[in-house]
Design a protein around this motif. Structure first.
Motif, PDB file in Angstrom:
ATOM      1  N   MET A   1       0.802  -1.223   0.000  1.00 33.67           N
ATOM      2  CA  MET A   1       0.000   0.000   0.000  1.00 33.67           C
ATOM      3  C   MET A   1       0.839   1.279   0.000  1.00 33.67           C
ATOM      4  O   MET A   1       0.356   2.346  -0.340  1.00 33.67           O
ATOM      5  N   ILE A   2       2.113   1.121   0.327  1.00 35.35           N
ATOM      6  CA  ILE A   2       2.943   2.322   0.433  1.00 35.35           C
ATOM      7  C   ILE A   2       3.080   3.061  -0.906  1.00 35.35           C
ATOM      8  O   ILE A   2       3.255   4.281  -0.934  1.00 35.35           O
ATOM      9  N   GLU A   3       2.978   2.292  -2.009  1.00 38.39           N
ATOM     10  CA  GLU A   3       3.126   2.937  -3.319  1.00 38.39           C
ATOM     11  C   GLU A   3       2.027   3.978  -3.554  1.00 38.39           C
ATOM     12  O   GLU A   3       2.191   4.887  -4.374  1.00 38.39           O
ATOM     13  N   LEU A   4       0.929   3.876  -2.791  1.00 46.52           N
ATOM     14  CA  LEU A   4      -0.174   4.835  -2.947  1.00 46.52           C
ATOM     15  C   LEU A   4       0.241   6.252  -2.561  1.00 46.52           C
ATOM     16  O   LEU A   4      -0.383   7.223  -2.976  1.00 46.52           O
ATOM     17  N   ILE A   5       1.259   6.360  -1.709  1.00 43.92           N
ATOM     18  CA  ILE A   5       1.662   7.698  -1.251  1.00 43.92           C
ATOM     19  C   ILE A   5       3.074   8.059  -1.712  1.00 43.92           C
ATOM     20  O   ILE A   5       3.713   8.933  -1.146  1.00 43.92           O
ATOM     21  N   LEU A   6       3.551   7.355  -2.736  1.00 44.52           N
ATOM     22  CA  LEU A   6       4.890   7.658  -3.265  1.00 44.52           C
ATOM     23  C   LEU A   6       4.811   7.987  -4.753  1.00 44.52           C
ATOM     24  O   LEU A   6       3.972   7.426  -5.471  1.00 44.52           O
ATOM     25  N   PRO A   7       5.696   8.829  -5.254  1.00 47.31           N
ATOM     26  CA  PRO A   7       5.707   9.119  -6.683  1.00 47.31           C
ATOM     27  C   PRO A   7       6.318   7.961  -7.470  1.00 47.31           C
ATOM     28  O   PRO A   7       7.000   7.094  -6.901  1.00 47.31           O
ATOM     29  N   ALA A   8       6.102   7.959  -8.763  1.00 52.40           N
ATOM     30  CA  ALA A   8       6.555   6.854  -9.615  1.00 52.40           C
ATOM     31  C   ALA A   8       8.077   6.694  -9.588  1.00 52.40           C
ATOM     32  O   ALA A   8       8.594   5.591  -9.825  1.00 52.40           O
ATOM     33  N   ALA A  10       9.978   6.623  -7.101  1.00 53.37           N
ATOM     34  CA  ALA A  10      10.440   5.855  -5.935  1.00 53.37           C
ATOM     35  C   ALA A  10      10.159   4.374  -6.142  1.00 53.37           C
ATOM     36  O   ALA A  10       9.115   3.993  -6.669  1.00 53.37           O
ATOM     37  N   ALA A  11      11.101   3.546  -5.715  1.00 53.40           N
ATOM     38  CA  ALA A  11      10.894   2.096  -5.700  1.00 53.40           C
ATOM     39  C   ALA A  11      10.736   1.691  -4.243  1.00 53.40           C
ATOM     40  O   ALA A  11      11.568   2.059  -3.405  1.00 53.40           O
ATOM     41  N   ALA A  12       9.659   0.976  -3.943  1.00 57.70           N
ATOM     42  CA  ALA A  12       9.378   0.673  -2.537  1.00 57.70           C
ATOM     43  C   ALA A  12       9.076  -0.802  -2.350  1.00 57.70           C
ATOM     44  O   ALA A  12       8.673  -1.500  -3.281  1.00 57.70           O
ATOM     45  N   GLU A  13       9.266  -1.242  -1.107  1.00 56.28           N
ATOM     46  CA  GLU A  13       8.915  -2.611  -0.744  1.00 56.28           C
ATOM     47  C   GLU A  13       8.431  -2.577   0.707  1.00 56.28           C
ATOM     48  O   GLU A  13       8.981  -1.830   1.527  1.00 56.28           O
ATOM     49  N   GLU A  14       7.407  -3.325   1.015  1.00 61.15           N
ATOM     50  CA  GLU A  14       6.897  -3.368   2.386  1.00 61.15           C
ATOM     51  C   GLU A  14       6.669  -4.816   2.802  1.00 61.15           C
ATOM     52  O   GLU A  14       6.535  -5.696   1.951  1.00 61.15           O
ATOM     53  N   ALA A  15       6.620  -5.035   4.116  1.00 61.60           N
ATOM     54  CA  ALA A  15       6.380  -6.384   4.645  1.00 61.60           C
ATOM     55  C   ALA A  15       5.507  -6.268   5.883  1.00 61.60           C
ATOM     56  O   ALA A  15       5.669  -5.334   6.677  1.00 61.60           O
ATOM     57  N   ALA A  94      15.211   5.849  -4.316  1.00 60.34           N
ATOM     58  CA  ALA A  94      15.122   6.459  -5.646  1.00 60.34           C
ATOM     59  C   ALA A  94      16.522   6.861  -6.077  1.00 60.34           C
ATOM     60  O   ALA A  94      17.434   6.979  -5.242  1.00 60.34           O
ATOM     61  N   ARG A  95      16.683   7.046  -7.369  1.00 66.84           N
ATOM     62  CA  ARG A  95      17.948   7.606  -7.852  1.00 66.84           C
ATOM     63  C   ARG A  95      18.003   9.074  -7.470  1.00 66.84           C
ATOM     64  O   ARG A  95      16.984   9.766  -7.557  1.00 66.84           O
TER      65      ARG A  95
END
Ligand SMILES: CC(C)(COP(=O)(O)OP(=O)(O)OC[C@H]1O[C@@H](n2cnc3c(N)ncnc32)[C@H](O)[C@@H]1OP(=O)(O)O)[C@@H](O)C(=O)NCCC(=O)NCCS
Length: 218
Positions: A1-8, A10-15, A94-95
């Motif tokens: 769900m974290i990708e909902l509050i991040l811009p494209a 950013a690369a994210a992973e949650e557990a 992110a880069r």
């Protein structure tokens, strides 16, 4: 769900649990050699999240160890942030050509422990929280504010490399848009000749968690 509050960018992973079999690099093992089990588990799963997020940017597995004042040290050319709380661990990277900094924080969606709000919120912020609670009583706005400030610190630190107190920032939460603004009450660092005056971030309440995220475009 974290990708909902991040811009494209950013690369994210949650557990939501701690998977078995995650291996740490010796440098990481050294950091938690004497840690209690809870700390070991959150640290380890956060590293698994970090490696998965970095892999999406094309980076090989590397140790992610705390540097100055606990800030995670990312590979050259990468910015990022880690968070962990009961039942949740996450990383976003992110880069640095895409984002200047990232600040991420997760909290359980519950009231702040007694006495904490007075220590982290100004009278003005507390007034705004009272208005939010009257309009939307189902959300623990005190905890959203706290999380927003933790995200501010994590976004601020890699840019300024110095302390920022809870009283040094004024946060205003927008319940309609799921965003917040954080106005710096102390002088910020210069980013390309422009002095940083604050941050905008996004917040999310879902699955018993509050998650906040700040990113600054490059
Ligand atoms: C550092 C701090 C923000 C961490 O937040 P937390 O809610 O306690 O814990 P979280 O699990 O969400 O985050 C922990 C991660 O934060 C990161 N972190 C720690 N110090 C950091 C720093 N100086 N800069 C950026 N990130 C940092 C680390 O990656 C850490 O994970 P790790 O130890 O596994 O590497 C918090 O403990 C703190 O010191 N707060 C006081 C400063 C502050 O918030 N000021 C408010 C300004 S408005």
């Amino acid at each position: 769900m974290i990708e909902l509050i991040l811009p494209a960018e950013a690369a994210a992973e949650e557990a939501f649990s701690d998977p078995p079999g995650v291996t740490l690099f010796p440098e990481e093992e050294a950091v938690i050699a004497r840690a209690v089990d809870k700390r070991r588990r959150e640290f380890t799963t956060a590293r698994a999240c970090a490696r998965a997020a970095l892999a999406r940017l094309g980076f090989p597995p590397v140790p992610i160890v705390p540097g100055l004042r606990g800030a995670p040290q990312w590979p050259a050319g990468v910015v990022g942030s880690l968070t962990h709380c009961a039942g949740y661990r996450a990383c976003a990277v992110a880069r640095d050509q895409d984002l200047r900094t990232i600040g991420l924080d997760a909290e359980p969606h519950g009231k702040l422990p007694g006495g904490v709000l007075a220590a982290v919120a100004s009278p003005g912020e507390r007034e705004r929280l009272t208005a939010l609670a009257a309009a939307q009583p189902g959300t623990h706005w005190d905890r959203v504010l706290f999380s927003a400030k933790e995200s501010v610190y994590k976004a601020w630190f890699p840019l300024a490399r110095r302390w920022l107190g809870f009283e040094d920032v004024s946060v205003t939460i927008d319940p309609a848009t799921g965003t917040f603004t954080a106005r710096l009450l102390v002088e910020g660092p210069r980013l390309d000749a422009v002095i940083l005056t604050g941050f905008t971030g996004r917040w999310l309440v879902a699955g018993g968690l509050i998650i906040t995220a700040i990113t600054v475009p490059a």
